[in-house]
Design a protein around this motif. Structure first.
Motif, PDB file in Angstrom:
ATOM      1  N   HIS A 192       0.821  -1.224   0.000  1.00 36.42           N
ATOM      2  CA  HIS A 192       0.000   0.000   0.000  1.00 36.42           C
ATOM      3  C   HIS A 192       0.852   1.270   0.000  1.00 36.42           C
ATOM      4  CE1 HIS A 192      -3.412  -2.609   0.861  1.00 36.42           C
ATOM      5  NE2 HIS A 192      -2.745  -3.104   1.896  1.00 36.42           N
ATOM      6  N   LEU A 193       1.965   1.231  -0.753  1.00 35.56           N
ATOM      7  CA  LEU A 193       2.836   2.398  -0.824  1.00 35.56           C
ATOM      8  C   LEU A 193       2.383   3.395  -1.882  1.00 35.56           C
ATOM      9  CD1 LEU A 193       6.335   0.658  -0.526  1.00 35.56           C
ATOM     10  CD2 LEU A 193       5.020   1.828   1.260  1.00 35.56           C
ATOM     11  N   PHE A 194       1.778   2.914  -2.948  1.00 36.36           N
ATOM     12  CA  PHE A 194       1.361   3.773  -4.050  1.00 36.36           C
ATOM     13  C   PHE A 194      -0.048   3.395  -4.484  1.00 36.36           C
ATOM     14  CE2 PHE A 194       5.988   3.277  -4.367  1.00 36.36           C
ATOM     15  CZ  PHE A 194       6.389   4.600  -4.307  1.00 36.36           C
ATOM     16  N   PRO A 195      -0.794   4.360  -5.027  1.00 35.10           N
ATOM     17  CA  PRO A 195      -2.153   4.049  -5.506  1.00 35.10           C
ATOM     18  C   PRO A 195      -2.102   3.118  -6.710  1.00 35.10           C
ATOM     19  CG  PRO A 195      -1.518   6.289  -6.117  1.00 35.10           C
ATOM     20  CD  PRO A 195      -0.453   5.781  -5.200  1.00 35.10           C
ATOM     21  N   ALA A 196      -3.135   2.295  -6.830  1.00 31.85           N
ATOM     22  CA  ALA A 196      -3.186   1.320  -7.921  1.00 31.85           C
ATOM     23  C   ALA A 196      -3.701   1.925  -9.217  1.00 31.85           C
ATOM     24  CB  ALA A 196      -4.067   0.137  -7.525  1.00 31.85           C
ATOM     25  N   ALA A 197      -4.393   3.038  -9.149  1.00 30.95           N
ATOM     26  CA  ALA A 197      -4.983   3.629 -10.356  1.00 30.95           C
ATOM     27  C   ALA A 197      -5.066   5.126 -10.184  1.00 30.95           C
ATOM     28  CB  ALA A 197      -6.366   3.039 -10.618  1.00 30.95           C
ATOM     29  N   GLY A 198      -5.307   5.814 -11.297  1.00 26.06           N
ATOM     30  CA  GLY A 198      -5.452   7.256 -11.280  1.00 26.06           C
ATOM     31  C   GLY A 198      -4.161   7.971 -11.599  1.00 26.06           C
ATOM     32  N   ALA A 199      -4.265   9.297 -11.704  1.00 29.90           N
ATOM     33  CA  ALA A 199      -3.100  10.093 -12.092  1.00 29.90           C
ATOM     34  C   ALA A 199      -2.896  11.292 -11.190  1.00 29.90           C
ATOM     35  CB  ALA A 199      -3.267  10.546 -13.546  1.00 29.90           C
ATOM     36  N   GLY A 200      -3.459  11.242  -9.992  1.00 29.76           N
ATOM     37  CA  GLY A 200      -3.370  12.399  -9.133  1.00 29.76           C
ATOM     38  C   GLY A 200      -2.047  12.494  -8.392  1.00 29.76           C
ATOM     39  N   GLY A 201      -1.325  13.590  -8.576  1.00 34.45           N
ATOM     40  CA  GLY A 201      -0.117  13.847  -7.821  1.00 34.45           C
ATOM     41  C   GLY A 201       1.053  12.982  -8.229  1.00 34.45           C
ATOM     42  N   LEU A 202       2.156  13.171  -7.500  1.00 36.64           N
ATOM     43  CA  LEU A 202       3.394  12.455  -7.786  1.00 36.64           C
ATOM     44  C   LEU A 202       3.263  10.966  -7.493  1.00 36.64           C
ATOM     45  CD1 LEU A 202       6.372  12.592  -8.627  1.00 36.64           C
ATOM     46  CD2 LEU A 202       6.931  13.097  -6.228  1.00 36.64           C
ATOM     47  N   GLU A 203       2.521  10.618  -6.434  1.00 34.95           N
ATOM     48  CA  GLU A 203       2.386   9.212  -6.071  1.00 34.95           C
ATOM     49  C   GLU A 203       1.738   8.410  -7.196  1.00 34.95           C
ATOM     50  OE1 GLU A 203       0.272   8.934  -2.434  1.00 34.95           O
ATOM     51  OE2 GLU A 203       1.991   9.502  -1.179  1.00 34.95           O
ATOM     52  N   GLY A 204       0.779   9.019  -7.895  1.00 31.65           N
ATOM     53  CA  GLY A 204       0.124   8.306  -8.983  1.00 31.65           C
ATOM     54  C   GLY A 204       0.988   8.152 -10.209  1.00 31.65           C
ATOM     55  N   LEU A 205       2.119   8.869 -10.272  1.00 34.42           N
ATOM     56  CA  LEU A 205       3.014   8.792 -11.428  1.00 34.42           C
ATOM     57  C   LEU A 205       4.139   7.789 -11.219  1.00 34.42           C
ATOM     58  CD1 LEU A 205       3.867  10.010 -14.200  1.00 34.42           C
ATOM     59  CD2 LEU A 205       5.118  11.769 -12.922  1.00 34.42           C
ATOM     60  N   VAL A 206       4.451   7.453  -9.971  1.00 37.82           N
ATOM     61  CA  VAL A 206       5.638   6.645  -9.678  1.00 37.82           C
ATOM     62  C   VAL A 206       5.564   5.268 -10.325  1.00 37.82           C
ATOM     63  CG1 VAL A 206       6.942   5.513  -7.847  1.00 37.82           C
ATOM     64  CG2 VAL A 206       6.170   7.867  -7.550  1.00 37.82           C
ATOM     65  N   LEU A 207       4.535   4.498 -10.031  1.00 35.37           N
ATOM     66  CA  LEU A 207       4.454   3.137 -10.563  1.00 35.37           C
ATOM     67  C   LEU A 207       4.383   3.101 -12.092  1.00 35.37           C
ATOM     68  CD1 LEU A 207       2.202   1.126  -8.064  1.00 35.37           C
ATOM     69  CD2 LEU A 207       4.687   1.189  -8.280  1.00 35.37           C
ATOM     70  N   PRO A 208       3.552   3.928 -12.738  1.00 33.30           N
ATOM     71  CA  PRO A 208       3.567   3.918 -14.207  1.00 33.30           C
ATOM     72  C   PRO A 208       4.926   4.280 -14.791  1.00 33.30           C
ATOM     73  CG  PRO A 208       1.584   5.006 -13.414  1.00 33.30           C
ATOM     74  CD  PRO A 208       2.453   4.780 -12.219  1.00 33.30           C
ATOM     75  N   ALA A 209       5.607   5.282 -14.213  1.00 37.25           N
ATOM     76  CA  ALA A 209       6.908   5.688 -14.741  1.00 37.25           C
ATOM     77  C   ALA A 209       7.954   4.596 -14.541  1.00 37.25           C
ATOM     78  CB  ALA A 209       7.363   6.984 -14.075  1.00 37.25           C
ATOM     79  N   VAL A 210       7.964   3.957 -13.374  1.00 35.74           N
ATOM     80  CA  VAL A 210       8.916   2.876 -13.120  1.00 35.74           C
ATOM     81  C   VAL A 210       8.641   1.709 -14.059  1.00 35.74           C
ATOM     82  CG1 VAL A 210       9.656   1.164 -11.426  1.00 35.74           C
ATOM     83  CG2 VAL A 210       9.327   3.541 -10.726  1.00 35.74           C
TER      84      VAL A 210
END
Length: 311
Positions: free
Chosen positions: A163-181
């Motif tokens: 539960h470190l990062f959100p599973a969906a959506g694009a809000g804020g930096l947290e929502g960008l981390v997993l897709p970018a990685v």
């Protein structure tokens, strides 16, 4: 006309042909694919024949394919990509609204991949064989790992379990981390191999010997001189990089329910929204040709030996 202008004219003509070819292939593929876009637009299970005929006429799909193709080419010449069948909005507006999300993801993924790859190349170029072999093995694994599989693993571990990062959506930096990685991992494997090879060649050049003679430390030599020279071959991969970022966006944006051109393209294909599909393909082809043209120009700025424009 000067040689430089002739060279530029040839490049621009080739760019137009690439965009035209991409639009033509997309047009043909969509019309050859099974299914009726009219019934996809209506959305009901059993629409009446009159309704189907009316919608077909409203969308100009009752005309011969040659007429529809000529209409598409005329729109492209005017910069008009048409109107979305599903959204009933100009395709240009749809693309502009989603382009920013895809650019954000692409830039974040590219920067992350370059930083990690440069660090790995600097740390392993010309180093101990064991360390080098381990790095090469990891690069092969990351380069050959499917994007969808990587994203699923990251979602399962970092989102659903920890539960470190959100599973969906694009809000804020947290929502960008997993897709970018997810998108950067495949790039890291390729970039590191190219950068290490180029850096090892640079470290054997005379300028490296001169720098060592002046007392430059090995770390400074790698970071200030060799790394800069090693980044030049990455320009050669610009076309592949763009293709990887665009194709990766289709998977990543769908997997993480993130807005962007990739997700819009998938939705348009499933809904047989022909203008949106063709519009996204045309924009992608145009970006590809523009980036390659800029890279060609940069090569000639960096290396005067390439300024034989007529060649």
């Amino acid at each position: 006309m000067s040689p430089a202008l002739r060279w530029l004219a040839r490049k621009l003509a080739l760019a137009v042909l690439v965009v035209l070819g991409a639009a033509t292939v997309a047009f043909a593929a969509l019309h050859l694919a099974p299914g009726d876009p009219v019934r996809a637009v209506i959305g009901t299970l059993a629409p009446s024949d009159d309704l189907v005929a009316q919608v077909r006429a409203d969308l100009d799909l009752d005309k011969p394919l040659a007429t529809q193709y000529a209409h598409m080419l005329g729109g492209l010449a005017r910069g008009d990509l048409g109107e979305s069948y599903q959204l009933r909005r100009p395709v240009v507006e749809v693309i502009v609204a989603d382009l920013g999300w895809t650019v954000q993801l692409a830039v974040a993924s590219l920067l992350l991949a370059l930083v990690v790859s440069t660090a790995l190349a600097v740390a392993t170029a010309g180093r101990r064989p064991t360390l080098r072999r381990v790095s090469i093995l990891l690069e092969l694994v990351t380069a050959s790992s499917p994007t969808f599989w990587v994203g699923t693993i990251l979602l399962a571990v970092l989102s659903f379990q920890l539960h470190l990062f959100p599973a969906a959506g694009a809000g804020g930096l947290e929502g960008l981390v997993l897709p970018a990685v997810t998108q950067a991992i495949g790039l890291v494997g390729i970039f590191t191999q190219v950068l290490r090879q180029s850096m090892e060649q640079a470290l054997d050049e005379p300028f490296a010997l001169s720098a060592r003679a002046r007392g430059t430390t090995e770390t400074a030599l790698r970071l200030r001189h060799a790394a800069r020279h090693a980044l030049i071959p990455v320009l050669t991969l610009s076309g592949w990089i763009l293709g990887a970022l665009l194709s990766g966006a289709v998977v990543v944006e769908t997997l993480f329910s993130r807005p962007g051109l990739g997700r819009t393209l998938v939705t348009a294909i499933l809904g047989r929204d022909l203008p949106v599909v063709i519009g996204v393909v045309v924009v992608a082809a145009a970006l590809f040709t523009v980036i390659n043209l800029v890279v060609d120009l940069l090569y000639r700025v960096v290396d005067p030996r390439l300024r034989e424009w007529a060649a």
